[in-house]
Design a protein around this motif. Structure first.
Motif, PDB file in Angstrom:
ATOM      1  N   SER A 179       2.561  -6.391  -4.146  1.00  0.00           N
ATOM      2  CA  SER A 179       3.071  -5.366  -3.247  1.00  0.00           C
ATOM      3  C   SER A 179       1.957  -4.391  -2.842  1.00  0.00           C
ATOM      4  N   ALA A 180       1.086  -4.032  -3.804  1.00  0.00           N
ATOM      5  CA  ALA A 180      -0.029  -3.133  -3.487  1.00  0.00           C
ATOM      6  C   ALA A 180      -1.036  -3.820  -2.551  1.00  0.00           C
ATOM      7  N   ILE A 181      -1.313  -5.095  -2.808  1.00  0.00           N
ATOM      8  CA  ILE A 181      -2.249  -5.840  -1.950  1.00  0.00           C
ATOM      9  C   ILE A 181      -1.658  -5.958  -0.541  1.00  0.00           C
ATOM     10  N   SER A 182      -0.343  -6.191  -0.503  1.00  0.00           N
ATOM     11  CA  SER A 182       0.360  -6.296   0.767  1.00  0.00           C
ATOM     12  C   SER A 182       0.168  -5.033   1.620  1.00  0.00           C
ATOM     13  N   SER A 183       0.278  -3.848   1.001  1.00  0.00           N
ATOM     14  CA  SER A 183       0.079  -2.610   1.776  1.00  0.00           C
ATOM     15  C   SER A 183      -1.357  -2.461   2.221  1.00  0.00           C
ATOM     16  N   VAL A 184      -2.297  -2.765   1.327  1.00  0.00           N
ATOM     17  CA  VAL A 184      -3.704  -2.553   1.679  1.00  0.00           C
ATOM     18  C   VAL A 184      -4.145  -3.512   2.791  1.00  0.00           C
ATOM     19  N   LEU A 185      -3.708  -4.778   2.701  1.00  0.00           N
ATOM     20  CA  LEU A 185      -4.130  -5.758   3.708  1.00  0.00           C
ATOM     21  C   LEU A 185      -3.190  -5.787   4.916  1.00  0.00           C
ATOM     22  N   ASP A 186      -2.045  -5.105   4.785  1.00  0.00           N
ATOM     23  CA  ASP A 186      -1.057  -5.057   5.846  1.00  0.00           C
ATOM     24  C   ASP A 186      -0.549  -6.452   6.234  1.00  0.00           C
ATOM     25  N   ILE A 187      -0.241  -7.237   5.210  1.00  0.00           N
ATOM     26  CA  ILE A 187       0.439  -8.521   5.428  1.00  0.00           C
ATOM     27  C   ILE A 187       1.537  -8.664   4.368  1.00  0.00           C
ATOM     28  N   THR A 213      -6.224  -7.190 -16.133  1.00  0.00           N
ATOM     29  CA  THR A 213      -6.709  -7.398 -14.760  1.00  0.00           C
ATOM     30  C   THR A 213      -5.712  -6.846 -13.733  1.00  0.00           C
ATOM     31  N   GLN A 214      -4.427  -7.102 -13.953  1.00  0.00           N
ATOM     32  CA  GLN A 214      -3.431  -6.587 -12.997  1.00  0.00           C
ATOM     33  C   GLN A 214      -3.536  -5.066 -12.887  1.00  0.00           C
ATOM     34  N   LYS A 215      -3.697  -4.397 -14.039  1.00  0.00           N
ATOM     35  CA  LYS A 215      -3.831  -2.925 -14.026  1.00  0.00           C
ATOM     36  C   LYS A 215      -5.111  -2.483 -13.326  1.00  0.00           C
ATOM     37  N   LEU A 216      -6.219  -3.155 -13.666  1.00  0.00           N
ATOM     38  CA  LEU A 216      -7.517  -2.765 -13.092  1.00  0.00           C
ATOM     39  C   LEU A 216      -7.536  -2.916 -11.570  1.00  0.00           C
ATOM     40  N   ILE A 217      -6.947  -4.012 -11.085  1.00  0.00           N
ATOM     41  CA  ILE A 217      -6.952  -4.233  -9.632  1.00  0.00           C
ATOM     42  C   ILE A 217      -6.029  -3.231  -8.938  1.00  0.00           C
ATOM     43  N   LEU A 218      -4.890  -2.933  -9.566  1.00  0.00           N
ATOM     44  CA  LEU A 218      -4.001  -1.903  -9.004  1.00  0.00           C
ATOM     45  C   LEU A 218      -4.734  -0.572  -8.865  1.00  0.00           C
ATOM     46  N   GLU A 219      -5.527  -0.221  -9.890  1.00  0.00           N
ATOM     47  CA  GLU A 219      -6.316   1.015  -9.833  1.00  0.00           C
ATOM     48  C   GLU A 219      -7.333   0.958  -8.703  1.00  0.00           C
TER      49      GLU A 219
END
Ligand SMILES: *Cc1c(COP(=O)(O)O)cnc(C)c1O
Length: 359
Positions: A71-79, A254-260
């Motif tokens: 969901s976070a990647i989705s917002s950042v990449l807008d897809i 890793t999931q936490k680190l990438i979210l940060e």
């Protein structure tokens, strides 16, 4: 999206059919259902996965669907999240795409040369033969040659833009020509796209059902040690990759680190700006060094240069404690060294040594 693609119809662009592309065993595979798969909702007491109940910060299995991360990647990449596969490095996506589609000893992949070595290695592990098409002398795509090479048992074409080790971006219309001509999947590896002038071709995944874009957190995002990369494509292909990955392929740390990392776009932009500025500085400085015979234009965080005695220069730099990548034995790269852009002090040190060695 490039203007000329907006008016194109979505279907009938080529003859890609997902179910024909998949190996039969993968198409029919019923995926492993983990404890956390079978539970949905809010729980206070987890007695379903035989985990340790004692809090060590890591006693629970990570989310196998990476919902929060997607969901976070989705917002950042807008897809949409349904277009996103998260892998243990983008290398995992390369491996899964080959395993999903290529019957060993029967199907083949096609890749450009020179390019990233993992496409060939993943294919070889799987017992899949690789055909390569040389780039043009200026490292652009030779689409005629590539399209002519395509055979019915080719399942994947791997392209890379900006290309490693050459640094150039592939022409959009060349990539689109391959997408249209090929009835398998075109994988466009955009590991270095954050350093390029244009934002890449993610917008084309709605137009081309046979396009997979690879992205990684290992380069511009500075998270190579965390192991996290992405495949972006139409939902049908994402579902296949999710079905065949290891259930817990992205660990909870890793999931936490990438979210940060995703929260700090400003830091990302600052770092990209520094590296792009340093790249320009290095190119100008290289031009003043007589022993550097050629500097190839780069839209990545590295520069490919040509020198008279690459092995000697490589060894001399190494003896000074500076390690670069010797690409002398790669096709079309005779005499070439690939140099990553460091922080300003590192680049100054590199320049000082190169001047001593090559002036
Ligand atoms: C570095 C690199 C990657 C990154 O792979 P990860 O597994 O995500 O670390 C992918 N493709 C290319 C071309 C690269 O150079």
């Amino acid at each position: 999206m490039p203007e000329q693609w907006k008016s194109e119809p979505t279907t009938a662009m080529n003859s890609f059919v997902l179910n024909n592309w998949l190996r039969e065993n993968i198409r029919d595979l019923k995926p492993y259902s983990s404890a956390r798969d079978e539970f949905d909702g809010e729980a206070m007491v987890f007695l379903d996965a035989n985990e340790s109940p004692f809090d060590t910060d890591f006693n629970r299995y990570p989310d196998p669907h990476q919902k929060e991360l997607k969901s976070a990647i989705s917002s950042v990449l807008d897809i949409p999240a349904s277009n996103i596969f998260v892998g243990n490095g983008s290398d995992e996506a390369i491996d899964l795409l080959i395993r999903a589609s290529c019957n060993p000893g029967q199907d083949r992949i096609l890749t450009i040369s020179p390019s990233y070595g993992m496409y060939t290695v993943c294919a070889a592990i799987q017992g899949v033969e690789v055909d390569t098409v040389l780039l043009n002398a200026d490292f652009s795509l030779n689409t005629d040659r590539l399209v002519n090479e395509l055979k019915p048992n080719h399942k994947l074409v791997f392209l890379c833009s900006p290309n490693n080790p050459t640094g150039n971006v592939l022409n959009v219309s060349d990539v689109a020509e391959v997408l249209k001509a090929f009835s398998g999947i075109v994988v466009l590896d955009e590991a270095y796209i954050d350093f390029a002038n244009d934002g890449g071709l993610v917008s084309l995944i709605d137009k081309f059902q046979n396009l997979v874009i690879l992205r990684t957190f290992s380069k511009a995002w500075g998270m190579a040690g965390a192991r996290c990369g992405l495949a972006l494509s139409q939902p049908g292909i994402i579902q296949v990759l999710d079905k065949i990955k290891y259930p817990y392929n992205i660990n909870s740390h890793t999931q936490k680190l990438i979210l940060e990392a995703l929260k700090d776009r400003q830091k990302l932009d600052e770092r990209i700006n520094i590296l792009v500025t340093e790249r320009g500085m290095l190119v100008s400085a290289f031009k003043e060094i007589p022993g550097i015979l050629e500097i190839f234009p780069s839209e990545a965080n590295f520069i490919l240069i040509k020198v008279e005695s690459p092995d000697l220069i490589y060894q001399s730099l190494l003896s000074e404690g500076i390690v670069v990548r010797n690409r002398n034995r790669q096709p079309l790269c005779q005499g070439c060294l690939r140099i990553s852009i460091g922080v300003p002090e590192e680049n100054q040190l590199l320049l000082k040594k190169l001047k001593e060695l090559l002036t």
